[in-house]
Design an enzyme around this catalytic site. Structure first.
Site, PDB file in Angstrom:
ATOM      1  N   GLY A 176       0.794  -1.219   0.000  1.00 47.75           N
ATOM      2  CA  GLY A 176       0.000   0.000   0.000  1.00 47.75           C
ATOM      3  C   GLY A 176       0.821   1.261   0.000  1.00 47.75           C
ATOM      4  N   ARG A 210      13.096   7.933  -3.464  1.00 49.29           N
ATOM      5  CA  ARG A 210      14.268   7.688  -4.288  1.00 49.29           C
ATOM      6  C   ARG A 210      13.928   7.471  -5.752  1.00 49.29           C
ATOM      7  NH1 ARG A 210      15.354   2.972  -0.103  1.00 49.29           N
ATOM      8  NH2 ARG A 210      13.097   2.994  -0.406  1.00 49.29           N
ATOM      9  N   ASP A 228      -0.139   3.366  -4.354  1.00 48.22           N
ATOM     10  CA  ASP A 228       1.295   3.294  -4.104  1.00 48.22           C
ATOM     11  C   ASP A 228       2.063   3.976  -5.235  1.00 48.22           C
ATOM     12  OD1 ASP A 228       3.542   2.647  -2.698  1.00 48.22           O
ATOM     13  OD2 ASP A 228       3.165   0.503  -2.637  1.00 48.22           O
ATOM     14  N   LYS A 240       4.412  -0.962  -9.266  1.00 45.47           N
ATOM     15  CA  LYS A 240       4.386   0.502  -9.319  1.00 45.47           C
ATOM     16  C   LYS A 240       5.786   1.101  -9.336  1.00 45.47           C
ATOM     17  CE  LYS A 240       5.626   0.901  -4.864  1.00 45.47           C
ATOM     18  NZ  LYS A 240       6.771   1.601  -4.286  1.00 45.47           N
TER      19      LYS A 240
END
Length: 348
Positions: A143, A268, A259, A198
């Protein structure tokens, strides 16, 4: 109240100590062999070196050599290692865990097999357990949740997934707070695939930010048309991949799209995507972010490799994944960013 042992003192594993301890549980944070300085700092200051907020009072800190002591009497284990520590965890931690104590992992990612199949880390660890003749309840957390916002008590909704709803409810009761909200699902492949996929696509969306900075200046205002267009293409491709993976419900897919959203706007993956969009090569971007763990690159590479294998076997059409293929060209082939915009259009 429960006794909870968190193995891996990275930012996300450590962030979970906040809701766990604030619920009155006994919380033990164990650093891996790479976390020695972190654990030493926590013992000295009561704060993770990368957090701006102290841990709740009472969190206990352990080095990996003290693992046996840290897991003794635990009600459940939280795995907080990064994707780069999955094999290490299988070899060094799983064999020491009590079969009666459930484990839940916050590590996100997939592994590709020679036949093009993508398996979850839970599947990989299950194979290790099978080889040891051990049984262990393996569960996972998915999530939209960044570690620093969880520490800040930003309202957060995640999903805990596993095969046994009773175990999931037990873990939820120990972890849920007025800011950490938990859905439960037995669709492990769906949840785990959604939150892993994702990563590469968030990088793809962040490319547009870098491209606009290259065109209009680093301090120029954000442009949202291009971000939205790539977000839409990312969702289309993720939906196809989740269908291939056998994700069972839209609810679990939405966990992945949420997400995707949060990863684009922080962290990052956003940074490396922006640098690539500005014109840096993948090697230059890695050097610029020296010391930063780039799990998104690993996931994108594995997924692209799996899909190319499936295409060779006639199981998929690469034309359905133009964004993924371009991301692969950039991070593996070293090509410049040149988003294939027309490939994203459709007629239906």
């Amino acid at each position: 109240m429960k006794t909870i042992t968190i193995i891996g003192a990275g930012m996300m594993g450590s962030a979970l100590a906040f809701p766990a301890r604030e619920n009155g549980n006994t919380v033990r944070l164990v650093g891996t062999h790479l976390d020695r300085e972190i654990i030493d700092a926590c013992r000295k200051t009561g704060r993770h070196p990368k957090f701006t907020k102290d841990f709740p009072a009472g969190v206990e800190y352990f080095h990996i050599e003290e693992l046996k002591q840290a897991i003794e009497g635990a009600d459940f284990i939280i795995c907080g290692v990064s994707s780069f520590g999955v094999e290490w965890y299988a070899e060094n931690v799983l064999p020491q865990l009590d079969e009666q104590v459930p484990m839940i992992s916050v590590t996100k990612g997939l592994m590709n097999l020679p036949d093009g199949k993508l398996i979850t880390y839970l599947d990989y660890w299950q194979e290790k357990l099978d080889s040891l003749g051990k049984k262990l309840s393996l569960n996972a957390i998915g999530g939209p949740c960044t570690s620093y916002e969880l520490v800040a008590h930003d309202q957060t909704e995640v999903a805990f997934c596993g095969k046994d709803m009773g175990i999931l409810k037990m873990i939820k009761e120990a972890m849920a707070t007025d800011y950490y909200h938990i859905s439960l699902s037995t669709d492990v492949i769906g949840v785990e695939s959604a939150v892993a996929l994702k990563n590469g696509y968030a990088l793809g969306i962040a490319l547009t930010i870098g491209l606009n900075q290259k065109a209009f200046g680093i301090d120029s205002e954000l442009h949202f048309n291009s971000q939205a267009a790539i977000f839409g293409q990312a969702v289309r491709e993720m939906a196809k991949l989740l269908d291939i993976q056998g994700a069972l419900t839209l609810d679990n897919q939405v966990i992945g799209y949420g997400d995707l959203y949060v990863t684009v706007y922080g962290g990052r993956t956003r940074l490396v995507g922006i640098l690539l969009g500005r014109g840096l090569t993948i090697q230059e971007a890695k050097e610029e972010l020296n010391g930063v763990t780039l799990e998104s690159l690993v996931v994108a590479e594995r997924v692209a490799k799996a899909i190319k294998t499936k295409a060779q076997l006639g199981q998929v059409d690469l034309k359905d994944f133009p964004l993924l293929m371009h991301i692969d060209e950039i991070i593996i082939g070293g090509k410049e960013v040149n988003l294939p915009w027309e490939a994203f259009t459709f007629e239906k």
